[in-house]
Design a protein around this motif. Structure first.
Motif, mmCIF file in Angstrom:
data_model
loop_
_atom_site.group_PDB
_atom_site.id
_atom_site.type_symbol
_atom_site.label_atom_id
_atom_site.label_comp_id
_atom_site.label_asym_id
_atom_site.label_seq_id
_atom_site.Cartn_x
_atom_site.Cartn_y
_atom_site.Cartn_z
ATOM 1 N N ASN A 294 35.905 27.260 45.795
ATOM 2 C CA ASN A 294 36.441 28.583 46.357
ATOM 3 C C ASN A 294 37.742 28.188 47.527
ATOM 4 O O ASN A 294 37.147 27.116 48.102
ATOM 5 C CB ASN A 294 35.138 29.475 47.362
ATOM 6 N N LYS A 295 38.633 28.445 46.875
ATOM 7 C CA LYS A 295 39.751 28.584 47.509
ATOM 8 C C LYS A 295 40.760 29.201 48.574
ATOM 9 O O LYS A 295 40.695 30.549 47.521
ATOM 10 C CB LYS A 295 41.476 28.010 46.343
ATOM 11 N N ILE A 296 40.327 28.946 49.702
ATOM 12 C CA ILE A 296 41.402 30.126 50.544
ATOM 13 C C ILE A 296 42.543 29.987 51.725
ATOM 14 O O ILE A 296 42.881 28.876 52.399
ATOM 15 C CB ILE A 296 40.803 31.189 51.691
ATOM 16 N N LEU A 297 43.418 30.642 50.986
ATOM 17 C CA LEU A 297 44.614 30.208 52.071
ATOM 18 C C LEU A 297 44.841 30.092 53.193
ATOM 19 O O LEU A 297 44.399 31.376 53.733
ATOM 20 C CB LEU A 297 45.839 31.733 51.908
ATOM 21 N N THR A 298 44.374 29.362 54.228
ATOM 22 C CA THR A 298 45.074 28.902 55.606
ATOM 23 C C THR A 298 45.671 29.650 56.930
ATOM 24 O O THR A 298 44.513 30.300 57.718
ATOM 25 C CB THR A 298 45.096 27.958 55.266
ATOM 26 N N THR A 299 46.187 30.411 55.808
ATOM 27 C CA THR A 299 47.139 31.655 57.184
ATOM 28 C C THR A 299 46.071 32.842 57.453
ATOM 29 O O THR A 299 46.430 33.471 58.103
ATOM 30 C CB THR A 299 48.671 31.748 56.158
ATOM 31 N N LEU A 300 44.957 32.855 56.135
ATOM 32 C CA LEU A 300 44.373 34.306 56.150
ATOM 33 C C LEU A 300 42.646 34.130 57.084
ATOM 34 O O LEU A 300 42.274 34.720 57.509
ATOM 35 C CB LEU A 300 43.903 34.103 54.457
ATOM 36 N N ILE A 301 43.137 32.659 57.003
ATOM 37 C CA ILE A 301 41.544 32.256 58.289
ATOM 38 C C ILE A 301 41.573 32.047 59.684
ATOM 39 O O ILE A 301 42.948 32.590 60.694
ATOM 40 C CB ILE A 301 41.322 30.942 58.141
ATOM 41 N N THR A 302 40.401 33.563 60.175
ATOM 42 C CA THR A 302 40.585 34.330 61.537
ATOM 43 C C THR A 302 40.037 33.320 62.122
ATOM 44 O O THR A 302 39.904 33.351 63.801
ATOM 45 C CB THR A 302 40.577 35.276 62.009
ATOM 46 N N GLU A 303 38.450 32.695 61.263
ATOM 47 C CA GLU A 303 37.252 31.840 62.293
ATOM 48 C C GLU A 303 37.140 30.679 61.731
ATOM 49 O O GLU A 303 37.226 31.290 60.500
ATOM 50 C CB GLU A 303 36.861 32.834 62.734
ATOM 51 N N VAL A 304 36.813 30.146 62.380
ATOM 52 C CA VAL A 304 35.784 28.446 61.539
ATOM 53 C C VAL A 304 34.990 28.056 62.758
ATOM 54 O O VAL A 304 35.071 28.644 63.663
ATOM 55 C CB VAL A 304 37.601 27.374 61.621
ATOM 56 N N GLU A 305 33.527 27.757 61.991
ATOM 57 C CA GLU A 305 32.126 27.673 62.239
ATOM 58 C C GLU A 305 31.516 26.835 61.609
ATOM 59 O O GLU A 305 31.994 27.100 60.353
ATOM 60 C CB GLU A 305 31.334 28.763 61.890
ATOM 61 N N VAL A 306 31.842 25.212 62.270
ATOM 62 C CA VAL A 306 30.814 23.878 61.640
ATOM 63 C C VAL A 306 29.373 24.368 61.575
ATOM 64 O O VAL A 306 28.972 25.161 62.857
ATOM 65 C CB VAL A 306 31.340 23.014 62.186
ATOM 66 N N ILE A 307 28.548 24.778 60.497
ATOM 67 C CA ILE A 307 26.898 25.526 60.780
ATOM 68 C C ILE A 307 26.404 23.900 60.461
ATOM 69 O O ILE A 307 24.805 23.535 60.933
ATOM 70 C CB ILE A 307 26.794 25.997 59.247
#
Length: 107
Positions: free
Chosen positions: A80-93
């Protein structure tokens, strides 16, 4: 992209299981499709995507997540490839180290 998101992505280890929240500006319900409706009432949708972190493609500015790993191989599928500019939150599971340990214990 927010500086904090960039910092988080730079610190992530390849192989970590993560969840990202991101907004898709191209997905939006509209009432009548008129120019006013399309521009003024555009909201977009927010998504959560989970996967094994493969890295960031600097040229295309996309984060790459994989959904499947081939057992006993360093091979991943279902990206899955997502533009980094669209990311609002990152959580390490689960960290990459914990993921390796988990796979070793299961095999």
């Amino acid at each position: 992209m927010k500086k904090t998101i960039r910092t988080q992505l730079n610190k992530l280890a390849v192989g970590s299981l993560i969840c990202i929240q991101w907004g898709d500006p191209s997905a939006s319900p509209v009432e009548d499709g008129s120019p006013e409706d399309l521009v003024k009432n555009h909201k977009g949708y927010n998504y959560f995507s989970w996967g094994v972190y493969m890295g960031v493609n600097k040229q295309h500015k996309t984060i790459i997540l994989a959904s499947d790993k081939v057992i006993d191989e360093d091979e991943y599928r279902g990206t899955n490839k997502i533009l980094t500019t669209l990311i609002t939150e990152v959580e390490v599971i689960r960290s990459a180290k914990d993921m390796e340990k988990y796979h070793r214990e299961r095999n």
